[in-house]
Write a protein that holds these residues in place. Structure first.
Motif, PDB file in Angstrom:
ATOM      1  N   ASN A   6       4.538   3.958  -4.904  1.00  0.00           N
ATOM      2  CA  ASN A   6       3.237   4.200  -4.756  1.00  0.00           C
ATOM      3  C   ASN A   6       2.227   2.718  -3.812  1.00  0.00           C
ATOM      4  O   ASN A   6       2.679   1.702  -4.514  1.00  0.00           O
ATOM      5  CB  ASN A   6       2.467   4.713  -5.546  1.00  0.00           C
ATOM      6  CG  ASN A   6       2.564   4.242  -7.379  1.00  0.00           C
ATOM      7  OD1 ASN A   6       2.838   2.626  -7.061  1.00  0.00           O
ATOM      8  ND2 ASN A   6       2.012   4.292  -8.197  1.00  0.00           N
ATOM      9  N   PRO A   7       1.556   3.434  -3.483  1.00  0.00           N
ATOM     10  CA  PRO A   7       1.221   1.680  -2.652  1.00  0.00           C
ATOM     11  C   PRO A   7      -0.122   1.501  -3.680  1.00  0.00           C
ATOM     12  O   PRO A   7       0.332   0.036  -3.585  1.00  0.00           O
ATOM     13  CB  PRO A   7       0.173   2.824  -1.587  1.00  0.00           C
ATOM     14  CG  PRO A   7       0.443   3.813  -1.158  1.00  0.00           C
ATOM     15  CD  PRO A   7       1.236   4.399  -2.426  1.00  0.00           C
ATOM     16  N   GLN A   8       0.130   1.949  -5.279  1.00  0.00           N
ATOM     17  CA  GLN A   8      -1.270   0.843  -5.388  1.00  0.00           C
ATOM     18  C   GLN A   8       0.165   0.246  -6.395  1.00  0.00           C
ATOM     19  O   GLN A   8      -0.935  -1.347  -6.884  1.00  0.00           O
ATOM     20  CB  GLN A   8      -1.972   2.017  -6.539  1.00  0.00           C
ATOM     21  CG  GLN A   8      -3.053   3.332  -6.093  1.00  0.00           C
ATOM     22  CD  GLN A   8      -2.279   4.229  -5.549  1.00  0.00           C
ATOM     23  OE1 GLN A   8      -1.170   4.354  -5.201  1.00  0.00           O
ATOM     24  NE2 GLN A   8      -2.950   4.827  -5.035  1.00  0.00           N
ATOM     25  N   GLU A   9       0.930   0.325  -6.847  1.00  0.00           N
ATOM     26  CA  GLU A   9       1.063  -0.043  -7.065  1.00  0.00           C
ATOM     27  C   GLU A   9       2.464  -1.798  -6.308  1.00  0.00           C
ATOM     28  O   GLU A   9       2.484  -2.818  -6.691  1.00  0.00           O
ATOM     29  CB  GLU A   9       2.982   0.552  -7.631  1.00  0.00           C
ATOM     30  CG  GLU A   9       4.376  -0.807  -8.568  1.00  0.00           C
ATOM     31  CD  GLU A   9       3.470  -1.017  -9.451  1.00  0.00           C
ATOM     32  OE1 GLU A   9       4.070  -1.834 -10.795  1.00  0.00           O
ATOM     33  OE2 GLU A   9       2.218  -0.297 -10.938  1.00  0.00           O
ATOM     34  N   LYS A  10       1.947  -1.519  -5.228  1.00  0.00           N
ATOM     35  CA  LYS A  10       2.589  -2.182  -3.968  1.00  0.00           C
ATOM     36  C   LYS A  10       1.713  -3.123  -3.470  1.00  0.00           C
ATOM     37  O   LYS A  10       1.958  -4.521  -4.069  1.00  0.00           O
ATOM     38  CB  LYS A  10       3.075  -1.756  -2.471  1.00  0.00           C
ATOM     39  CG  LYS A  10       4.569  -1.271  -2.367  1.00  0.00           C
ATOM     40  CD  LYS A  10       4.530  -0.368  -1.082  1.00  0.00           C
ATOM     41  CE  LYS A  10       5.732   0.416  -1.044  1.00  0.00           C
ATOM     42  NZ  LYS A  10       6.103   1.194   0.043  1.00  0.00           N
TER      43      LYS A  10
END
Length: 107
Positions: A6-10
């Protein structure tokens, strides 16, 4: 393939791992200043060792030669301990946090 999906983790991982130069100089100048600083500290170390060995030139007594040798080793070690060392850049998360703090103080 990336393990993070997911983008938040990235974004979180990017804030942890990416770095920014906060030293205060032009960022491109480090390309020249770091090798120059290393060169100058190595020259200083060699010069201090050479100057302490000047006393033991030519035919000298063994005591004077041993004293000059130990003095040269000591001075070389001290110069090496105080020599130039690179410092790491700041993590992107800290840089962003600092900028946001300055932005809210200004308002």
């Amino acid at each position: 393939m990336s393990k993070t999906k997911n983008p938040q983790e990235k974004k979180r991982l990017s804030y942890q791992h990416d770095r920014r130069n906060t030293y205060g100089e032009n960022q491109k100048s480090s390309r020249k200043n770091i090798p120059r600083s290393k060169q100058l500290s190595h020259q200083d170390e060699r010069r201090s060792v050479r100057q302490s060995l000047i006393a033991a030139r030519g035919n000298v007594v063994d005591e004077i030669a041993d004293e000059a040798h130990s003095d040269a080793l000591h001075k070389g070690r001290m110069k090496k301990l105080k020599a130039f060392r690179k410092s790491p850049d700041s993590p992107l998360g800290e840089v962003v946090k600092r900028r946001l703090g300055k932005r809210t103080k200004g308002k």
